[in-house]
Design a protein around this motif. Structure first.
Motif: not given
Length: 203
Positions: A175-203
């Protein structure tokens, strides 16, 4: 009379000694807090003068991210996330009207992260992240109206650029699936600010 004059002279000398403390240059010594601010301002000016762009900062961060994933260095990878990390499946503006989206439910704190790390940095992700290409990357338009990016971007430096890494793959079950990371600059430094996939990580 001489005794009175002597006392006056002594008082004048004492007043001079008790005056403001001066630096060697004759100017009052700057408070420690002001000195720290000056150093920080100087560092920011150097960065600005060097002309380092958001993309250059992100590219350097992405290189480290891919190397850490290749080495499966979980400690280094954990330090690359911003907490609380958003892990709710990515939603669209249409989803907001069709379903009850509560981003707060997907936030993972630094203390919770070890519990959810196996879902975020699973074997497939660690295998695929180092192999990611330009086709997997995108720069998020600063004028985007998508609520997802506007929500996760609230923690980032004003005017900075968001970047996204999204990879699709076929699981062992075919089965096909996917995931993603969003990167943003926080206090002048890039960080991973979010992760997503088709299914919730919590719950």
């Amino acid at each position: 009379m001489k005794r009175i004059i002597k006392h006056i002279v002594l008082l004048l000398l004492a007043a001079g000694i008790a005056g403001p403390v001066s630096s060697c240059s004759g100017n009052p010594a700057a408070p420690a807090a002001d000195t720290a601010k000056t150093v920080a301002r100087s560092a920011q000016q150097k960065i600005h003068k060097a002309g380092i762009t958001d993309e250059q900062l992100f590219r350097a961060f992405l290189k480290q991210f891919k190397a850490a994933a290749l080495q499966q260095n979980k400690k280094q990878l954990a330090a690359m996330f911003y907490f609380p990390l958003q892990t709710t499946p990515q939603w669209s503006n249409d989803d907001l009207g069709a379903a009850a989206i509560n981003p707060a439910e997907g936030l993972v704190s630094a203390n919770e992260y070890p519990q959810y790390e196996p879902a975020i940095l699973n074997a497939d992700a660690l295998r695929l992240i180092p192999k990611s290409t330009e086709d997997d990357l995108s720069e998020i338009d600063g004028a985007t109206t998508e609520n997802y990016y506007k929500t996760v971007g609230k923690v980032t430096d004003r005017g900075s650029t968001l970047y996204e890494l999204q990879q699709q793959y076929v699981q062992k079950n075919g089965k096909e699936t996917s995931y993603g990371f969003v990167f943003g600059k926080v206090n002048g430094q890039y960080k991973i600010i979010s992760y997503y996939s088709p299914w919730p990580v919590k719950g």
